[in-house]
Design a protein around this motif. Structure first.
Motif, PDB file in Angstrom:
ATOM      1  N   THR A  30       0.809  -1.232   0.000  1.00 49.53           N
ATOM      2  CA  THR A  30       0.000   0.000   0.000  1.00 49.53           C
ATOM      3  C   THR A  30       0.836   1.275   0.000  1.00 49.53           C
ATOM      4  OG1 THR A  30      -0.114  -0.035   2.415  1.00 49.53           O
ATOM      5  CG2 THR A  30      -1.892  -1.119   1.212  1.00 49.53           C
ATOM      6  N   PHE A  37     -11.349   5.160  -9.165  1.00 46.30           N
ATOM      7  CA  PHE A  37     -10.615   3.900  -9.229  1.00 46.30           C
ATOM      8  C   PHE A  37     -10.755   3.240 -10.599  1.00 46.30           C
ATOM      9  CE2 PHE A  37     -10.600   2.734  -4.405  1.00 46.30           C
ATOM     10  CZ  PHE A  37      -9.897   3.890  -4.144  1.00 46.30           C
ATOM     11  N   VAL A  64      -5.203  -1.607 -14.835  1.00 46.82           N
ATOM     12  CA  VAL A  64      -4.323  -2.600 -14.221  1.00 46.82           C
ATOM     13  C   VAL A  64      -3.558  -3.292 -15.347  1.00 46.82           C
ATOM     14  CG1 VAL A  64      -4.249  -4.762 -12.899  1.00 46.82           C
ATOM     15  CG2 VAL A  64      -5.889  -2.964 -12.282  1.00 46.82           C
ATOM     16  N   GLN A  91      -4.200  -8.727 -14.129  1.00 41.91           N
ATOM     17  CA  GLN A  91      -5.662  -8.706 -14.116  1.00 41.91           C
ATOM     18  C   GLN A  91      -6.301 -10.030 -13.696  1.00 41.91           C
ATOM     19  OE1 GLN A  91      -6.920  -7.346 -17.989  1.00 41.91           O
ATOM     20  NE2 GLN A  91      -5.832  -5.391 -17.792  1.00 41.91           N
ATOM     21  N   LEU A 148      -7.943 -10.514 -10.346  1.00 48.82           N
ATOM     22  CA  LEU A 148      -9.128  -9.687 -10.066  1.00 48.82           C
ATOM     23  C   LEU A 148     -10.362 -10.302 -10.708  1.00 48.82           C
ATOM     24  CD1 LEU A 148      -7.569  -6.148 -10.689  1.00 48.82           C
ATOM     25  CD2 LEU A 148      -7.797  -7.365  -8.510  1.00 48.82           C
ATOM     26  N   TYR A 202     -11.621  -7.982 -13.850  1.00 43.34           N
ATOM     27  CA  TYR A 202     -11.459  -6.531 -13.886  1.00 43.34           C
ATOM     28  C   TYR A 202     -10.185  -6.139 -14.625  1.00 43.34           C
ATOM     29  CZ  TYR A 202     -15.325  -4.816 -11.068  1.00 43.34           C
ATOM     30  OH  TYR A 202     -16.576  -4.451 -10.636  1.00 43.34           O
ATOM     31  N   ARG A 221      -9.458  -2.774 -14.366  1.00 47.43           N
ATOM     32  CA  ARG A 221      -9.215  -1.502 -13.680  1.00 47.43           C
ATOM     33  C   ARG A 221      -9.031  -1.727 -12.186  1.00 47.43           C
ATOM     34  NH1 ARG A 221     -11.001   2.605 -17.178  1.00 47.43           N
ATOM     35  NH2 ARG A 221     -11.007   1.736 -19.292  1.00 47.43           N
ATOM     36  N   GLN A 222      -8.591  -0.693 -11.491  1.00 46.95           N
ATOM     37  CA  GLN A 222      -8.473  -0.771 -10.044  1.00 46.95           C
ATOM     38  C   GLN A 222      -9.852  -0.993  -9.426  1.00 46.95           C
ATOM     39  OE1 GLN A 222      -5.626  -0.829  -8.366  1.00 46.95           O
ATOM     40  NE2 GLN A 222      -4.387  -0.468 -10.202  1.00 46.95           N
ATOM     41  N   ASP A 248      -4.518  -1.665  -2.303  1.00 45.04           N
ATOM     42  CA  ASP A 248      -3.557  -0.832  -3.035  1.00 45.04           C
ATOM     43  C   ASP A 248      -4.227   0.146  -3.989  1.00 45.04           C
ATOM     44  OD1 ASP A 248      -4.465  -2.755  -4.834  1.00 45.04           O
ATOM     45  OD2 ASP A 248      -2.554  -2.830  -5.910  1.00 45.04           O
ATOM     46  N   SER A 249      -5.545   0.050  -4.156  1.00 46.04           N
ATOM     47  CA  SER A 249      -6.246   0.903  -5.122  1.00 46.04           C
ATOM     48  C   SER A 249      -6.110   2.395  -4.827  1.00 46.04           C
ATOM     49  CB  SER A 249      -7.721   0.509  -5.211  1.00 46.04           C
ATOM     50  OG  SER A 249      -7.872  -0.752  -5.824  1.00 46.04           O
ATOM     51  N   CYS A 251      -2.617   3.489  -6.007  1.00 44.45           N
ATOM     52  CA  CYS A 251      -2.500   3.445  -7.468  1.00 44.45           C
ATOM     53  C   CYS A 251      -3.277   4.581  -8.116  1.00 44.45           C
ATOM     54  CB  CYS A 251      -3.000   2.097  -7.996  1.00 44.45           C
ATOM     55  SG  CYS A 251      -1.982   0.694  -7.516  1.00 44.45           S
ATOM     56  N   ALA A 252      -4.493   4.838  -7.626  1.00 48.27           N
ATOM     57  CA  ALA A 252      -5.329   5.897  -8.196  1.00 48.27           C
ATOM     58  C   ALA A 252      -4.709   7.267  -7.932  1.00 48.27           C
ATOM     59  CB  ALA A 252      -6.738   5.823  -7.626  1.00 48.27           C
TER      60      ALA A 252
END
Length: 244
Positions: free
Chosen positions: A87, A117, A122, A127, A130, A147, A149-150, A156-157, A160-161
């Protein structure tokens, strides 16, 4: 299988929620947030897979809007997705600093990044961890989705965002210096809070901020301001006029 059947049992008790959640799941592939994984389709798997339980989340103030939350902390054989994710670093502004800047001057504006998000991709190699299971009709076969995407639910989203947001500001600093500074100092996650001593500064920064964020794939919306004419100028149908 146990998780998806438990979700179906819960949704079967609320037909309205079931319908809205099914619409959310169906809408994500159309927006490019999710892809459907066909059986024995190896091109979407990097040699590792992880399947996440999921459930609907409803905002009491917006009951018609249902969001899908994936359970990152859910464990299988003692391991969860979140237990193997990093994180750091913490890229968020301190809330107290953001609020103090917001209250510093007479003319204020706030806005929100729509689906922050889900605007951050990703890497394809990541991926396949997810994935989630879904079927709209319990009588049909269970389908696998993934997914791109985050996600909401992965620890950790936020980092990352926030990195993607700050990188967008840095990459466009030469064209929009004031707006880039606003991104680095006046956002708390996806919420923009700013105040200045001049209505003209609010207007220019807001216009530049919209264009800067668009370059990174972010949409700034839901503007609220006490600057006369600002909301009409931005031509955002979802904006609200703050009381004077």
């Amino acid at each position: 299988m146990v998780q998806i059947k438990s979700l179906e049992k819960r949704l079967s008790k609320d037909s309205v929620l079931y319908k809205r959640y099914a619409h959310t799941i169906q809408d994500n592939p159309d927006k490019g947030y999710v892809i459907k994984v066909e059986s024995r389709d190896d091109k979407h798997c990097a040699g590792r897979e992880w399947y996440l339980p999921h459930h609907p989340v409803v905002n009491p103030n917006k009951p018609e809007k249902v969001r899908s939350l994936l359970n990152g902390p859910s464990k299988f054989q003692g391991v969860s997705l979140n237990s193997v994710l990093l994180t750091d670093p913490d890229l968020m502004q301190r809330l107290i600093q953001t609020l103090m800047r917001f209250r510093q001057h007479q003319f204020a504006v706030s806005a929100n990044i729509e689906g922050m998000f889900l605007q951050v991709g990703v890497l394809p190699a990541e991926q396949s961890v997810l994935r989630f299971l879904w079927r709209e009709d319990p009588s049909r076969n269970i389908e696998v989705y993934q997914y791109t995407r985050q996600i909401f639910g992965a620890k950790d989203s936020p980092t990352c965002a926030n990195y993607a947001l700050l990188r967008t500001a840095r990459d466009n600093n030469s064209h929009f210096p004031e707006a880039a500074q606003a991104v680095s100092q006046k956002f708390y996650m996806d919420d923009y809070l700013d105040s200045t001593e001049s209505p003209s500064i609010v207007q220019k920064t807001s216009r530049d901020l919209i264009e800067l964020l668009n370059r990174g794939g972010f949409k700034l919306t839901k503007f609220i301001s006490n600057v006369p004419g600002l909301l009409e100028e931005l031509e955002d149908k979802s904006v609200e006029q703050a009381p004077k």
